[in-house]
Design a protein around this motif. Structure first.
Motif, mmCIF file in Angstrom:
data_model
loop_
_atom_site.group_PDB
_atom_site.id
_atom_site.type_symbol
_atom_site.label_atom_id
_atom_site.label_comp_id
_atom_site.label_asym_id
_atom_site.label_seq_id
_atom_site.Cartn_x
_atom_site.Cartn_y
_atom_site.Cartn_z
ATOM 1 N N ASP A 5 -2.860 11.340 -1.392
ATOM 2 C CA ASP A 5 -4.170 11.793 -0.908
ATOM 3 C C ASP A 5 -4.911 10.631 -0.254
ATOM 4 O OD1 ASP A 5 -5.850 10.359 -2.935
ATOM 5 O OD2 ASP A 5 -4.877 11.739 -4.335
ATOM 6 N N GLY A 6 -6.046 10.945 0.331
ATOM 7 C CA GLY A 6 -6.824 9.947 1.052
ATOM 8 C C GLY A 6 -7.431 8.866 0.182
ATOM 9 N N VAL A 7 -7.753 9.195 -1.065
ATOM 10 C CA VAL A 7 -8.334 8.192 -1.963
ATOM 11 C C VAL A 7 -7.281 7.129 -2.278
ATOM 12 C CG1 VAL A 7 -9.261 7.797 -4.282
ATOM 13 C CG2 VAL A 7 -10.075 9.736 -2.935
ATOM 14 N N GLU A 8 -6.064 7.576 -2.608
ATOM 15 C CA GLU A 8 -4.952 6.648 -2.883
ATOM 16 C C GLU A 8 -4.712 5.733 -1.671
ATOM 17 O OE1 GLU A 8 -0.793 7.862 -3.753
ATOM 18 O OE2 GLU A 8 -1.648 8.827 -5.518
ATOM 19 N N LEU A 9 -4.690 6.337 -0.483
ATOM 20 C CA LEU A 9 -4.471 5.576 0.749
ATOM 21 C C LEU A 9 -5.551 4.521 0.934
ATOM 22 C CD1 LEU A 9 -3.185 5.062 3.608
ATOM 23 C CD2 LEU A 9 -4.853 6.736 4.445
ATOM 24 N N MET A 10 -6.807 4.910 0.836
ATOM 25 C CA MET A 10 -7.900 3.972 1.094
ATOM 26 C C MET A 10 -7.956 2.880 0.032
ATOM 27 S SD MET A 10 -8.771 4.949 4.009
ATOM 28 C CE MET A 10 -9.877 3.549 4.201
ATOM 29 N N ASP A 11 -7.620 3.206 -1.212
ATOM 30 C CA ASP A 11 -7.538 2.170 -2.256
ATOM 31 C C ASP A 11 -6.497 1.126 -1.860
ATOM 32 O OD1 ASP A 11 -9.501 3.423 -3.724
ATOM 33 O OD2 ASP A 11 -8.122 4.271 -5.228
ATOM 34 N N TYR A 12 -5.359 1.588 -1.361
ATOM 35 C CA TYR A 12 -4.290 0.677 -0.932
ATOM 36 C C TYR A 12 -4.749 -0.178 0.256
ATOM 37 C CZ TYR A 12 0.068 -0.978 1.143
ATOM 38 O OH TYR A 12 1.050 -1.776 1.685
ATOM 39 N N GLU A 61 -6.918 -6.292 -1.174
ATOM 40 C CA GLU A 61 -6.676 -7.584 -0.501
ATOM 41 C C GLU A 61 -5.188 -7.929 -0.396
ATOM 42 O OE1 GLU A 61 -9.045 -10.417 0.154
ATOM 43 O OE2 GLU A 61 -10.597 -8.876 0.253
ATOM 44 N N ASP A 62 -4.394 -7.524 -1.391
ATOM 45 C CA ASP A 62 -2.983 -7.914 -1.452
ATOM 46 C C ASP A 62 -2.049 -6.960 -0.701
ATOM 47 O OD1 ASP A 62 -3.674 -10.101 -3.060
ATOM 48 O OD2 ASP A 62 -3.584 -8.861 -4.871
ATOM 49 N N SER A 63 -2.568 -5.877 -0.180
ATOM 50 C CA SER A 63 -1.721 -4.904 0.511
ATOM 51 C C SER A 63 -1.257 -5.423 1.861
ATOM 52 C CB SER A 63 -2.490 -3.601 0.742
ATOM 53 O OG SER A 63 -2.807 -3.006 -0.480
ATOM 54 N N VAL A 64 -0.024 -5.090 2.203
ATOM 55 C CA VAL A 64 0.479 -5.363 3.544
ATOM 56 C C VAL A 64 0.081 -4.149 4.385
ATOM 57 C CG1 VAL A 64 2.529 -5.728 4.962
ATOM 58 C CG2 VAL A 64 2.429 -6.691 2.655
ATOM 59 N N LEU A 65 -0.751 -4.394 5.399
ATOM 60 C CA LEU A 65 -1.254 -3.283 6.208
ATOM 61 C C LEU A 65 -0.144 -2.690 7.063
ATOM 62 C CD1 LEU A 65 -4.723 -4.674 7.318
ATOM 63 C CD2 LEU A 65 -4.205 -3.094 5.449
ATOM 64 N N PRO A 66 -0.183 -1.376 7.256
ATOM 65 C CA PRO A 66 0.859 -0.737 8.049
ATOM 66 C C PRO A 66 0.704 -1.039 9.542
ATOM 67 C CG PRO A 66 -0.801 0.869 7.434
ATOM 68 C CD PRO A 66 -1.154 -0.419 6.734
ATOM 69 N N ASN A 67 1.838 -1.017 10.253
ATOM 70 C CA ASN A 67 1.798 -1.070 11.713
ATOM 71 C C ASN A 67 1.375 0.291 12.243
ATOM 72 O OD1 ASN A 67 4.506 -2.823 10.884
ATOM 73 N ND2 ASN A 67 3.114 -3.844 12.299
ATOM 74 N N VAL A 68 1.898 1.350 11.585
ATOM 75 C CA VAL A 68 1.557 2.717 11.963
ATOM 76 C C VAL A 68 1.239 3.500 10.692
ATOM 77 C CG1 VAL A 68 2.295 4.820 13.173
ATOM 78 C CG2 VAL A 68 3.201 2.598 13.903
ATOM 79 N N LEU A 69 0.128 4.217 10.743
ATOM 80 C CA LEU A 69 -0.295 5.066 9.630
ATOM 81 C C LEU A 69 -0.228 6.521 10.083
ATOM 82 C CD1 LEU A 69 -1.708 5.803 6.953
ATOM 83 C CD2 LEU A 69 -3.878 5.260 8.074
ATOM 84 N N CYS A 86 -10.751 9.633 6.095
ATOM 85 C CA CYS A 86 -9.993 8.365 6.083
ATOM 86 C C CYS A 86 -10.077 7.686 7.449
ATOM 87 C CB CYS A 86 -8.532 8.609 5.729
ATOM 88 S SG CYS A 86 -8.252 9.140 4.039
ATOM 89 N N LEU A 87 -9.878 8.454 8.508
ATOM 90 C CA LEU A 87 -9.931 7.919 9.870
ATOM 91 C C LEU A 87 -11.277 7.242 10.132
ATOM 92 C CD1 LEU A 87 -8.789 7.661 12.785
ATOM 93 C CD2 LEU A 87 -9.668 9.974 13.209
ATOM 94 N N LEU A 88 -12.362 7.904 9.773
ATOM 95 C CA LEU A 88 -13.696 7.342 9.992
ATOM 96 C C LEU A 88 -13.893 6.053 9.203
ATOM 97 C CD1 LEU A 88 -15.788 10.642 9.890
ATOM 98 C CD2 LEU A 88 -15.331 9.215 11.904
ATOM 99 N N GLU A 89 -13.417 6.055 7.960
ATOM 100 C CA GLU A 89 -13.550 4.868 7.104
ATOM 101 C C GLU A 89 -12.727 3.705 7.670
ATOM 102 O OE1 GLU A 89 -12.762 3.908 2.430
ATOM 103 O OE2 GLU A 89 -13.340 5.974 2.921
ATOM 104 N N ILE A 90 -11.517 3.996 8.137
ATOM 105 C CA ILE A 90 -10.646 2.957 8.708
ATOM 106 C C ILE A 90 -11.283 2.360 9.960
ATOM 107 C CG2 ILE A 90 -8.432 2.592 9.904
ATOM 108 C CD1 ILE A 90 -7.277 4.712 7.867
ATOM 109 N N LYS A 91 -11.799 3.208 10.825
ATOM 110 C CA LYS A 91 -12.365 2.743 12.097
ATOM 111 C C LYS A 91 -13.646 1.940 11.904
ATOM 112 C CE LYS A 91 -9.154 3.786 14.762
ATOM 113 N NZ LYS A 91 -8.448 2.705 15.438
#
Length: 148
Positions: A39-46, A50-58, A72-77
């Motif tokens: 879900d979106g909460v799990e994704l945004m927590d990840y 700080e220690d997460s390797v960010l994805p090239n493509v989500l 999620c899109l709005l929060e990421i942007k």
């Protein structure tokens, strides 16, 4: 940090869709690391860890519990740290309203989930090999919606 693989994340609440997605990448001859979220909460927590390797493509499903794909899109942007992630909306919806909303809010591409495994592999292969810098510099609604 440079890696020799393409880091992929998928946020989708449908377990079968997540399995279908990871199986497709397992069969492709592209060096990827796929991480999935329910879900979106799990994704945004990840993404905010700080220690997460960010994805090239989500790959982001729109209809998820707790926090949907648009939220999620709005929060990421809004987050400068996450702004360089290429975002592929990955949804069963082909509603013009959803396509328009995600385009306006900064997604890079919109993919209607294929119902056939071979088409899924073809789409995923195309998406992860896109030159995102070039693709997004000339982004318009015509190249936003990926059609098969």
């Amino acid at each position: 940090m440079t890696t020799d693989y393409i880091n992929i994340c998928l946020a989708d609440d449908d377990e079968d869709d997540r399995l279908f997605f990871t199986d497709a990448f397992d069969e492709l001859k592209i060096n990827t690391k796929v991480t999935t979220f329910n879900d979106g909460v799990e994704l945004m927590d990840y993404l905010n860890d700080e220690d997460s390797v960010l994805p090239n493509v989500l790959f982001l499903d729109l209809n998820m519990p707790k926090k949907n794909g648009v939220e999620c899109l709005l929060e990421i942007k809004k987050n400068e740290k996450l702004n360089d992630i290429a975002i592929a909306i990955y949804s069963t919806s082909s509603s013009e309203e959803h396509i328009e909303e995600t385009f306006i809010n900064g997604a890079n591409i919109y993919i209607k989930k294929p119902n056939d495994f071979e088409n899924l592999k073809k789409i995923l292969s195309e998406v992860v090999t896109i030159n995102w810098q070039y693709h997004t510099s000339g982004l318009n609604k015509e190249n936003f919606l990926m059609r098969m």
